[in-house]
Design an enzyme around this catalytic site. Structure first.
Site, PDB file in Angstrom:
ATOM      1  N   TYR A  62       0.848  -1.194   0.000  1.00  0.00           N
ATOM      2  CA  TYR A  62       0.000   0.000   0.000  1.00  0.00           C
ATOM      3  C   TYR A  62       0.887   1.248   0.000  1.00  0.00           C
ATOM      4  CZ  TYR A  62      -4.017   2.924   1.527  1.00  0.00           C
ATOM      5  OH  TYR A  62      -5.013   3.871   1.621  1.00  0.00           O
ATOM      6  N   CYS A  63       0.700   2.126  -1.004  1.00  0.00           N
ATOM      7  CA  CYS A  63       1.382   3.424  -1.083  1.00  0.00           C
ATOM      8  C   CYS A  63       2.900   3.211  -1.053  1.00  0.00           C
ATOM      9  CB  CYS A  63       0.890   4.340   0.030  1.00  0.00           C
ATOM     10  SG  CYS A  63       1.469   6.047  -0.098  1.00  0.00           S
ATOM     11  N   LEU A  64       3.591   3.798  -0.086  1.00  0.00           N
ATOM     12  CA  LEU A  64       5.040   3.644   0.010  1.00  0.00           C
ATOM     13  C   LEU A  64       5.417   2.177   0.211  1.00  0.00           C
ATOM     14  CD1 LEU A  64       7.928   4.622   0.289  1.00  0.00           C
ATOM     15  CD2 LEU A  64       7.392   5.410   2.597  1.00  0.00           C
ATOM     16  N   LEU A  77      -1.552  -1.141  -4.088  1.00  0.00           N
ATOM     17  CA  LEU A  77      -2.629  -0.212  -3.766  1.00  0.00           C
ATOM     18  C   LEU A  77      -2.079   1.212  -3.797  1.00  0.00           C
ATOM     19  CD1 LEU A  77      -4.170  -2.110  -0.687  1.00  0.00           C
ATOM     20  CD2 LEU A  77      -4.662  -2.443  -3.129  1.00  0.00           C
TER      21      LEU A  77
END
Length: 599
Positions: free
Chosen positions: A332-334, A361
């Site tokens: 997710y993200c980073l 994501l």
């Protein structure tokens, strides 16, 4: 005189008001004294401009003065609009109906109070502000000759300025605040001042705006409460395995890599909106990384360490615990950026078969179109930030939180200024905002690498542009099946930028676009049936082409993803109790790392 007093006007009790103001005065004096003491300890403090805004605005002004034609034209347009507004207001006061000269943008909730429309004076204030703010932003955006980064920086901070100057943010020009002041006899302002002092005290002299009632939530009790066990830990992370809830589970476990900019429980807020619990209920054996909240002792932990001690270790430990030869992964993200880097590293080492599938994501791997966050990234700003991180050993969580809140200032800053300080209301208990306020620090070495190599130099998209543990990595070599979920209104990882990974990886890839933003578009349980999503089974070169051929579906992307990932889950087997696996259970979920708060 007393006989003519308005019966609806509430007058404050003099004794209570005196007591409240005395307490406020004492606390204010203490805060000022503390501030002066800090200044005395560092008398050489100078006014700095780490964002280099002074030079940027000076350049803009110079260019405007060199060719003032556009500025004059903009001023004439503003003058004409103001004359029309004056005329319309006068006609309204005489009982005529008129059309507004300017209206708020769709979704602008600042002027939702009916007084802004119904009262001629407040309607004039509102339209006057909208005309002036549009003038400021137009002048900035239409100045010729500036490089694109400087223009975006000026656009962003011009918007911050006009948002701050909105009449809704001031007691005398906000009808809701004026009404509350009259009805409460000014108690709202006294209460608001108390809230302001509490937030200053909580931030040790730095304003830390309360977004929610933090006493209403306890990590491990009513947020991050899905049952499980911490089955492994090291300096950087705890690995949590969740207790199964189904009669059978998939053989291949699911390992989730959250971002370390925030805490993992955005995916485990409450049972009704927990992605983690939902995955467990679908028959997945779920592991999640809970990153440490680092201090100065971990200053030298690098991006490579996050890969070695984070993703690679999580893969290995999940395999040991379950006996499975491979895992499915979610980033997710980073955490997704780290996961993509890990996949490229494993591919280069000939070990990519450890990962059966990979889900991203809202993940950036190409930072050319990385949105408003890029206004904070240039050489001057990075040098200033690096100096600050070198001194402390980390980036303070409050600094990161302020940056992200500025991306949506009206929603995440000014709405709370109005609610808490002007209306004197207590913040509403909201799990998402509690999580948003639970900030984390960033180790200096890791964050410097991430900002420079990813945001500033954009090296991850280049074959061999990033080297990890002595191995050059190449995203285009990754053949692991990929599921990409992005969100249409994402202000942190714009979907047109995240889509670039589709043109990089060599294996099968599916791109899905959810409605809403970076958080709400992801944390969208099927039971809520709140946001739709789009799919397109054909791979397209550009995101616009992909969207034109996409099909809209009602409901949550979660069910679409589960149908996609299940074939990579292997056969159904007996559920695995995390307390009885090959790894020793250390402590119940959510563990101790997630409970460490940045002050």
């Amino acid at each position: 005189m007393a006989d003519n007093q308005d019966p609806d006007l509430k007058m404050p009790d003099p004794a209570e008001l005196t007591k409240a103001m005395t307490g406020i005065a004492e606390r204010s004096q203490r805060l000022v004294s503390d501030f002066l003491a800090r200044q005395a300890q560092n008398p050489e403090v100078q006014v700095s401009d780490p964002l280099n805004l002074g030079q940027a605005f000076l350049e803009m002004t110079t260019r405007l003065m060199a060719d003032p034609t556009k500025l004059v034209e903009a001023q004439m347009t503003l003058w004409q609009n103001y004359m029309q507004l004056w005329t319309n207001t006068a006609r309204r006061m005489m009982g005529e109906k008129t059309d507004p000269v300017v209206t708020p943008e769709p979704g602008d909730r600042r002027f939702k109070d009916e007084t802004w429309q119904d009262n001629e004076v407040f309607d004039f204030i509102k339209q006057s502000y909208l005309l002036s703010s549009r003038f400021v932003q137009d002048v900035v955006s239409q100045t010729d000759g500036m490089d694109e980064h400087t223009r975006k920086k000026l656009d962003f901070f011009a918007k911050q300025y006009v948002d701050a100057m909105a009449p809704t943010n001031f007691a005398m020009t906000n009808p809701e605040v004026l009404r509350a002041t009259v009805e409460s006899g000014g108690e709202n302002l006294v209460k608001g001042l108390e809230h302001l002092l509490e937030d200053l005290e909580r931030g040790h002299g730095r304003l830390r705006i309360s977004m929610t009632d933090e006493k209403a939530f306890t990590v491990g009790e009513n947020v991050a409460a899905t049952p499980g066990q911490v089955v492994f830990q090291n300096d950087l992370m705890q690995l949590i395995q969740y207790t199964p809830t189904t009669e059978k589970v998939r053989e291949v476990p699911l390992v989730i890599v959250p971002p370390w900019i925030n805490k993992f429980y955005i995916l485990d807020l409450r049972p009704k909106n927990s992605f983690i619990k939902w995955c467990v209920d679908q028959g997945h054996t779920v592991f999640v990384i809970s990153w440490v909240n680092p201090d100065e002792k971990l200053a030298q932990k690098s991006f490579e360490d996050y890969m070695q001690e984070g993703t690679l270790t999580a893969i290995e430990q999940a395999k040991i615990q379950t006996g499975a030869p491979k895992v499915n992964m979610v980033g997710y993200c980073l955490g997704g950026t780290l996961l993509a880097s890990t996949l490229a590293y494993l591919t280069a080492k000939g070990e990519a078969d450890q990962v059966a599938s990979s889900t991203f994501l809202t993940t950036l791997t190409d930072f050319e179109k990385a949105g408003d966050l890029k206004v904070f990234i240039d050489e001057d700003q990075l040098k200033s930030l690096e100096t600050k991180m070198d001194e402390a050993g980390y980036l303070d969580g409050a600094d990161m939180a302020t940056t992200f809140n500025m991306l949506r200032a009206n929603d995440l800053i000014w709405s709370f200024v109005i609610n808490n300080y002007l209306l004197g209301k207590d913040p509403f208990p909201f799990d998402l905002l509690y999580w948003n306020s639970d900030s984390t620090r960033m180790p200096a070495a890791m964050h410097k690498f991430y900002l420079r190599k990813m945001y500033l130099e954009n090296k991850l998209r280049e074959p061999g542009g990033v080297e990890l543990c002595g191995t050059p990595i190449d995203l285009s070599a990754v053949k692991t099946p990929v599921y990409m979920l992005s969100t249409r209104e994402d202000h942190i990882a714009p979907w047109v930028a995240t889509y670039e990974l589709m043109n990089k990886v060599s294996g099968k890839a599916k791109f899905v676009l959810s409605a809403s933003g970076h958080i709400a578009g992801v944390v969208n349980p099927p039971a809520a049936n709140k946001y739709c999503y789009w799919t397109n089974n054909r791979k397209a070169k550009t995101p616009d082409t992909w969207l034109k051929g996409a099909e809209q579906h009602e409901g949550s992307w979660w069910t679409d993803w589960d149908a996609w990932v299940k074939p990579f889950g292997g056969k159904e087997i007996e559920p695995r109790d995390p307390a009885k696996g090959k790894l020793e259970a250390i402590e119940p979920a959510p563990g101790s790392y997630v409970k460490a708060r940045a002050v």
